[in-house]
Design a protein around this motif. Structure first.
Motif, mmCIF file in Angstrom:
data_model
loop_
_atom_site.group_PDB
_atom_site.id
_atom_site.type_symbol
_atom_site.label_atom_id
_atom_site.label_comp_id
_atom_site.label_asym_id
_atom_site.label_seq_id
_atom_site.Cartn_x
_atom_site.Cartn_y
_atom_site.Cartn_z
ATOM 1 N N ASP A 257 0.864 -1.190 0.000
ATOM 2 C CA ASP A 257 0.000 0.000 0.000
ATOM 3 C C ASP A 257 0.891 1.227 0.000
ATOM 4 O OD1 ASP A 257 -1.833 2.136 0.760
ATOM 5 O OD2 ASP A 257 -3.209 0.566 1.410
ATOM 6 N N ASP A 258 0.575 2.209 -0.842
ATOM 7 C CA ASP A 258 1.416 3.397 -0.937
ATOM 8 C C ASP A 258 1.098 4.459 0.116
ATOM 9 O OD1 ASP A 258 -1.047 3.921 -2.191
ATOM 10 O OD2 ASP A 258 -0.191 5.601 -3.292
ATOM 11 N N VAL A 259 -0.002 4.293 0.856
ATOM 12 C CA VAL A 259 -0.390 5.264 1.878
ATOM 13 C C VAL A 259 0.158 4.809 3.227
ATOM 14 C CG1 VAL A 259 -2.305 6.425 3.041
ATOM 15 C CG2 VAL A 259 -2.477 5.858 0.595
ATOM 16 N N ALA A 260 1.033 5.630 3.808
ATOM 17 C CA ALA A 260 1.703 5.253 5.048
ATOM 18 C C ALA A 260 0.717 4.976 6.172
ATOM 19 C CB ALA A 260 2.683 6.360 5.460
ATOM 20 N N THR A 261 -0.334 5.794 6.260
ATOM 21 C CA THR A 261 -1.328 5.596 7.320
ATOM 22 C C THR A 261 -1.983 4.230 7.206
ATOM 23 O OG1 THR A 261 -1.782 7.970 7.358
ATOM 24 C CG2 THR A 261 -3.398 6.530 8.389
ATOM 25 N N ASN A 262 -2.341 3.846 5.987
ATOM 26 C CA ASN A 262 -2.956 2.529 5.786
ATOM 27 C C ASN A 262 -2.018 1.407 6.206
ATOM 28 O OD1 ASN A 262 -5.170 3.841 4.720
ATOM 29 N ND2 ASN A 262 -4.598 3.468 2.598
ATOM 30 N N ARG A 263 -0.749 1.539 5.842
ATOM 31 C CA ARG A 263 0.233 0.509 6.192
ATOM 32 C C ARG A 263 0.381 0.384 7.703
ATOM 33 N NH1 ARG A 263 3.350 3.181 2.171
ATOM 34 N NH2 ARG A 263 4.822 3.916 3.758
ATOM 35 N N ILE A 264 0.453 1.522 8.364
ATOM 36 C CA ILE A 264 0.639 1.512 9.819
ATOM 37 C C ILE A 264 -0.568 0.901 10.524
ATOM 38 C CG2 ILE A 264 0.883 2.986 11.857
ATOM 39 C CD1 ILE A 264 2.499 4.914 10.042
ATOM 40 N N VAL A 265 -1.780 1.319 10.098
ATOM 41 C CA VAL A 265 -3.000 0.807 10.723
ATOM 42 C C VAL A 265 -3.100 -0.708 10.548
ATOM 43 C CG1 VAL A 265 -5.517 0.799 10.590
ATOM 44 C CG2 VAL A 265 -4.281 2.973 10.561
ATOM 45 N N LEU A 266 -2.854 -1.179 9.334
ATOM 46 C CA LEU A 266 -2.925 -2.623 9.090
ATOM 47 C C LEU A 266 -1.847 -3.374 9.864
ATOM 48 C CD1 LEU A 266 -3.692 -2.767 5.261
ATOM 49 C CD2 LEU A 266 -5.134 -3.657 7.100
ATOM 50 N N LYS A 267 -0.657 -2.789 9.912
ATOM 51 C CA LYS A 267 0.434 -3.443 10.636
ATOM 52 C C LYS A 267 0.092 -3.600 12.109
ATOM 53 C CE LYS A 267 5.411 -3.193 11.475
ATOM 54 N NZ LYS A 267 6.670 -2.435 11.230
ATOM 55 N N VAL A 268 -0.494 -2.553 12.706
ATOM 56 C CA VAL A 268 -0.860 -2.609 14.121
ATOM 57 C C VAL A 268 -1.958 -3.648 14.349
ATOM 58 C CG1 VAL A 268 -1.938 -1.317 16.006
ATOM 59 C CG2 VAL A 268 -0.138 -0.256 14.633
ATOM 60 N N LYS A 269 -2.987 -3.644 13.487
ATOM 61 C CA LYS A 269 -4.095 -4.583 13.658
ATOM 62 C C LYS A 269 -3.641 -6.029 13.481
ATOM 63 C CE LYS A 269 -7.783 -1.415 12.269
ATOM 64 N NZ LYS A 269 -8.792 -1.082 11.229
ATOM 65 N N LEU A 270 -2.804 -6.259 12.504
ATOM 66 C CA LEU A 270 -2.335 -7.628 12.269
ATOM 67 C C LEU A 270 -1.379 -8.078 13.359
ATOM 68 C CD1 LEU A 270 -1.775 -7.454 8.414
ATOM 69 C CD2 LEU A 270 -3.605 -8.639 9.620
ATOM 70 N N GLY A 271 -0.553 -7.144 13.838
ATOM 71 C CA GLY A 271 0.347 -7.479 14.928
ATOM 72 C C GLY A 271 -0.421 -7.830 16.194
ATOM 73 N N PRO B 8 3.378 -8.957 10.145
ATOM 74 C CA PRO B 8 3.231 -8.131 8.945
ATOM 75 C C PRO B 8 4.563 -7.625 8.389
ATOM 76 C CG PRO B 8 2.648 -6.866 10.899
ATOM 77 C CD PRO B 8 2.955 -8.252 11.369
ATOM 78 N N MET B 9 4.625 -7.548 7.064
ATOM 79 C CA MET B 9 5.714 -6.903 6.338
ATOM 80 C C MET B 9 5.076 -5.834 5.460
ATOM 81 S SD MET B 9 7.894 -10.285 5.183
ATOM 82 C CE MET B 9 6.454 -11.071 4.450
ATOM 83 N N ILE B 10 5.797 -4.764 5.159
ATOM 84 C CA ILE B 10 5.183 -3.672 4.409
ATOM 85 C C ILE B 10 6.001 -3.309 3.176
ATOM 86 C CG2 ILE B 10 3.957 -2.718 6.394
ATOM 87 C CD1 ILE B 10 6.134 -0.648 6.679
#
Length: 226
Positions: free
Chosen positions: A9-23, A29-31
């Motif tokens: 995902d190119d949007v940093a906010t989306n990556r961070i939110v998904l990373k936190v939820k999956l963690g 998670p890898m980004i």
């Protein structure tokens, strides 16, 4: 359940939110912020699942999907597409390119995680089945044949209006056969694999919920339909 999940995902906010939820759900998670980087990471790390945004700065999500499916190293990795587009054409394009599922933003987190677990479970079952064996034993080493024949979809419902609506909506956009059965007749003629349909669509609305669950259990217990 542990699992390595690649987020493209190119949007940093989306990556961070998904990373936190999956963690928080105990995944790993890898980004990646673009399609090229995502393809490189997918090949290098072979994750258990990929979450892919359709809009990326270098390659489109559709192009990324096609390349994943063309590469023998990555072609079997489940991919969930996440898109802000509600256009039916975009979702169809994603499925045609090889997506296992498509979620439109904003989506329900619990439903996403449930689908993610389902795909990971299926991948793990296949891994367990083939581990230590020649894939040719299971027909997994054969060259894929083109799918040319019409499929057979069975709609199970006791509501005539539901059957009419589905046929009306699907007939113009698919060349497959659509049959309609009532819940009481859905298990008829399923003793041989030649008569089993390709897909069941089971109406589970309202009063039909209990019958739908019983039917699903029965179908899963039979060799021809499980």
């Amino acid at each position: 359940m542990d699992g390595r999940i690649l987020i493209i995902d190119d949007v940093a906010t989306n990556r961070i939110v998904l990373k936190v939820k999956l963690g928080a759900a105990r995944y790993h998670p890898m980004i990646a912020s673009g399609g090229v980087e995502g393809l490189r990471m997918a090949r290098a790390h072979v994750p258990d699942l990929i979450l892919l945004d359709l809009i990326l700065p270098d390659l489109s999500g559709i192009d990324v999907l096609r390349r994943l499916r063309e590469d023998p190293v990555t072609r079997d990795i489940p991919v969930i597409v996440v898109s802000s587009s509600t256009a039916l054409d975009d979702r169809l394009a994603a499925f045609e390119a090889g997506a296992d599922d498509v979620f439109v933003k904003p989506y329900d987190d619990d439903l996403m995680l449930a689908r993610l677990r389902n795909l990971l479970r299926g991948r793990q079952e296949l891994t367990d089945l083939t581990k230590g064996h020649d894939p040719a034993m299971f027909g997994l080493a054969e060259t894929g044949a083109d799918f040319r024949h019409p499929g057979h979809l069975v709609l199970v419902t006791d509501r005539p209006e539901m059957a009419l609506k589905l046929r009306h909506d699907l007939s113009p956009i698919m060349r497959d056969t659509i049959s309609v059965l009532k819940h009481a007749n859905a298990l008829s003629d399923t003793d041989t694999s030649s008569s089993a349909p390709d897909i069941y669509v089971i109406d589970a609305d309202g009063a039909q919920s209990d019958r739908a669950l019983r039917l699903l259990s029965d179908l899963r217990s039979r060799a021809a339909t499980r």
